[in-house]
Design a protein around this motif. Structure first.
Motif, PDB file in Angstrom:
ATOM      1  N   SER A  13       0.858  -1.182   0.000  1.00 16.22           N
ATOM      2  CA  SER A  13       0.000   0.000   0.000  1.00 16.22           C
ATOM      3  C   SER A  13       0.903   1.244   0.000  1.00 16.22           C
ATOM      4  O   SER A  13       2.084   1.154   0.336  1.00 16.22           O
ATOM      5  CB  SER A  13      -0.904  -0.005   1.231  1.00 16.22           C
ATOM      6  N   PRO A  14       0.358   2.409  -0.368  1.00 15.31           N
ATOM      7  CA  PRO A  14       1.194   3.616  -0.450  1.00 15.31           C
ATOM      8  C   PRO A  14       1.915   3.937   0.858  1.00 15.31           C
ATOM      9  O   PRO A  14       3.044   4.407   0.844  1.00 15.31           O
ATOM     10  CB  PRO A  14       0.205   4.717  -0.829  1.00 15.31           C
ATOM     11  N   ASN A  15       1.263   3.702   2.014  1.00 13.72           N
ATOM     12  CA  ASN A  15       1.924   3.981   3.296  1.00 13.72           C
ATOM     13  C   ASN A  15       2.845   2.850   3.739  1.00 13.72           C
ATOM     14  O   ASN A  15       3.464   2.925   4.801  1.00 13.72           O
ATOM     15  CB  ASN A  15       0.883   4.215   4.396  1.00 13.72           C
ATOM     16  N   GLU A  16       2.857   1.755   2.985  1.00 12.03           N
ATOM     17  CA  GLU A  16       3.735   0.611   3.229  1.00 12.03           C
ATOM     18  C   GLU A  16       3.450  -0.090   4.558  1.00 12.03           C
ATOM     19  O   GLU A  16       4.292  -0.802   5.087  1.00 12.03           O
ATOM     20  CB  GLU A  16       5.210   1.035   3.133  1.00 12.03           C
ATOM     21  N   ASP A  17       2.246   0.129   5.129  1.00 16.96           N
ATOM     22  CA  ASP A  17       1.886  -0.577   6.351  1.00 16.96           C
ATOM     23  C   ASP A  17       0.967  -1.761   6.075  1.00 16.96           C
ATOM     24  O   ASP A  17       0.600  -2.503   6.980  1.00 16.96           O
ATOM     25  CB  ASP A  17       1.234   0.382   7.355  1.00 16.96           C
ATOM     26  N   LYS A  18       0.579  -1.947   4.812  1.00 22.67           N
ATOM     27  CA  LYS A  18      -0.265  -3.075   4.410  1.00 22.67           C
ATOM     28  C   LYS A  18       0.222  -3.557   3.050  1.00 22.67           C
ATOM     29  O   LYS A  18       0.883  -2.815   2.328  1.00 22.67           O
ATOM     30  CB  LYS A  18      -1.730  -2.637   4.222  1.00 22.67           C
ATOM     31  N   PHE A  19      -0.120  -4.781   2.711  1.00 23.08           N
ATOM     32  CA  PHE A  19       0.011  -5.172   1.318  1.00 23.08           C
ATOM     33  C   PHE A  19      -1.141  -6.096   0.960  1.00 23.08           C
ATOM     34  O   PHE A  19      -1.777  -6.681   1.827  1.00 23.08           O
ATOM     35  CB  PHE A  19       1.373  -5.810   1.004  1.00 23.08           C
TER      36      PHE A  19
END
Lengths: 387, 155
Positions: free
Chosen positions: A108-114
């Motif tokens: 995800s853009p915030n890199e806290d999920k994928f």
């Protein structure tokens, strides 16, 4: 700038992902291992091998800020790889809870999920649980009816687009209350609990959806389907469809709010442009197959694959009675890529526009293209057919 | 080696199996209505042909072509109508006729060409179909063939 071509292997590249400053690239050469190559001048040197998967790796994504790699594989697993101080990569297994192959993965853009797309008619949305020190997955299931082939995140970190083999592209909410703040309303909807379907769009002639992508603003969705068409969806009303005369494209990316680069079975990246009002159309290709250095060496061979190699040999034998063995160079396509392009990704941006894109394909080549070097396609698309 | 297991219908054991009809929207029209329309079109096509308006005749028959599993009678009538047009067109006229069609109509025509090739014999010859096929591919490209193969709304 002329396209840069790198041959990374003799086998197909199933996925590629660059790190933030583009000094390294992670690729999967159609095997259960991911290779990291580092750039030395005009060469890519293999430096690390990520081996933990049991089956072919289908997709790789490299988070630019947190410098983590996620890999998805046909063995139904995903691994998150973190760099250790000694330069090696430490894997963490992600429990996806799917019973079919994982097909595509994106941070995800915030890199806290994928999000991991899969053949289990589900998308696993994963986030990190610090208490238990592992990645937890939550499944998006409804109303997916077949294998999900691609996913793409909206810039707000909550909405997720998915393209599926049931010939539909959908927009879901992948809101996870542990990591996400309440998202402000978007053009796709305002109340967004997990698994809300914000939109469902069929492909025009029933082709399965290969690739989906949100525009840079997130207000427009584009998808490519196997009926040789790309569709651009403005959720407020207009849906524009471009039916191509060439073979289907299987991957696409936005380079600006009015421009898309798409590539696939025709082995070259096509450029499309348009807007909600004017509609969309193809404007050209990034691969100038008429370039002197290539066409001069093969006089009489038109663009397209049908006149090449074995076809030309048999045609010569049939129409002119020539049975001479064809020149070995005749088996080469006029395009940079020698086989289907399976992935196109943004490579370099400047001032909010993507200026260069990278493609990888079944020929083991990685090519970096300048988005602004569009050559006209006049007559060429028709030429691709039979001429 | 015994290969009988390969013939087991595994979908029968899957509660959540995806059915063919879920992949496209069914034609909302009734069976009798579609057959009626097909016959009316046949008449309209004949009158267009008598004025030698080939492109017009093709547009009439290719618009709202019946698709799906329920319209077998209407499909037969429509296929015959298409064949009538195809075989009464001079080879030299074909490119201009094809260029006058919309992309949608070109795709539908390609479907009929393939359907015709699958059921040769009777009132249409293979050489006519191949002639049309070659010229349609020149105009509409390989994409048109790919759409014919992918589309489950078979005519």
């Amino acid at each position: 700038m002329a396209p840069e071509l790198f041959s990374l292997g003799q086998t197909a590249i199933s996925a590629h992902a660059f790190n933030a400053n583009r000094t390294q690239v992670a690729v999967s050469l159609n095997s259960n291992e991911a290779q990291i190559f580092s750039r030395r001048g005009y060469e890519w040197i293999p430096t690390e091998t990520l081996s933990e998967h049991d089956k072919v790796i289908t997709s790789i994504d490299w988070a630019p800020s947190s410098n983590r790699i996620v890999t998805a594989s046909q063995d139904r697993n995903a691994y998150v790889w973190q760099p250790s101080p000694d330069g090696s990569w430490k894997p963490t297994l992600v429990l996806l809870r799917i019973n079919r192959a994982a097909t595509h993965v994106r941070w995800s853009p915030n890199e806290d999920k994928f999000a991991v797309a899969s053949g289990a008619r589900a998308i696993a949305v994963c986030h990190f649980d610090p208490e238990n020190n592992w990645w937890v997955s939550k499944l998006l299931k409804k109303p997916i009816r077949s294998t999900v082939l691609s996913v793409d995140w909206h810039p707000n970190n909550v909405l997720l687009a998915a393209g599926s083999a049931d010939s539909k592209a959908r927009v879901f909410s992948a809101y996870i209350k542990e990591v996400d703040a309440r998202p402000p309303p978007t053009i796709w909807g305002s109340k967004l609990p997990f698994n809300t379907t914000c939109g469902e769009y069929p492909s025009p002639a029933g082709g399965w959806v290969h690739s989906v992508a949100f525009s840079p603003s997130g207000d427009v969705l584009a998808f490519a389907s196997h009926d040789s068409s790309i569709t651009v969806v403005y959720p407020a009303g207009a849906i524009h469809n471009v039916k191509m005369t060439s073979l289907p494209v299987v991957t696409l990316t936005w380079t600006a709010e009015d421009c898309i680069v798409a590539a696939g079975h025709d082995c070259q990246p096509f450029v499309f442009s348009g807007s909600a009002e004017t509609g969309w159309q193809g404007v050209g290709t990034l691969d100038d197959t008429s370039a002197v250095h290539r066409s001069a060496t093969r006089p009489g061979v038109g663009p397209g694959r049908l006149k090449s190699g074995a076809f030309a040999t048999f045609q010569a034998a049939d129409s002119r009675g020539q049975s001479s063995t064809a020149d070995a160079s005749d088996t080469k396509l006029l395009t940079m890529h020698q086989n289907t392009i399976t992935s196109v990704r943004p490579y370099e941006s400047a001032g909010g526009f993507v200026t260069r894109v990278s493609t990888s394909g079944a020929d083991g080549n990685l090519v970096i293209w300048d988005v602004n070097e569009v050559s006209a396609l006049t007559g060429k698309i028709g030429g691709l057919s039979m001429r | 080696m015994d290969g009988a297991f390969r013939k087991i219908d595994i979908d029968a054991y899957d509660e959540d199996v995806l059915h063919e009809e879920e992949l496209y929207d069914a034609d909302p029209r009734g069976q009798a209505q579609v057959l009626d329309e097909a016959k009316q079109r046949q008449v309209a096509v004949r009158s267009a042909l008598s004025k030698s308006d080939i492109a017009g005749a093709l547009s009439i028959v290719l618009e709202n072509a019946p698709y799906g599993p329920t319209f077998d009678d209407a499909k037969v009538v429509t296929l015959q109508t298409v064949f009538t047009i195809l075989s009464s067109t001079k080879s030299t006229e074909i490119p201009n006729v094809l260029k006058a069609l919309t992309q949608e109509e070109q795709d539908t025509l390609m479907k009929y060409l393939y359907k015709g090739m699958a059921a040769l014999g009777g009132d249409v010859s293979g050489s006519v179909l191949l002639d049309w096929h070659e010229k349609l591919t020149e105009v509409a490209g390989l994409g048109c063939i790919v759409r014919t193969m992918t589309d489950r709304r078979t005519v």
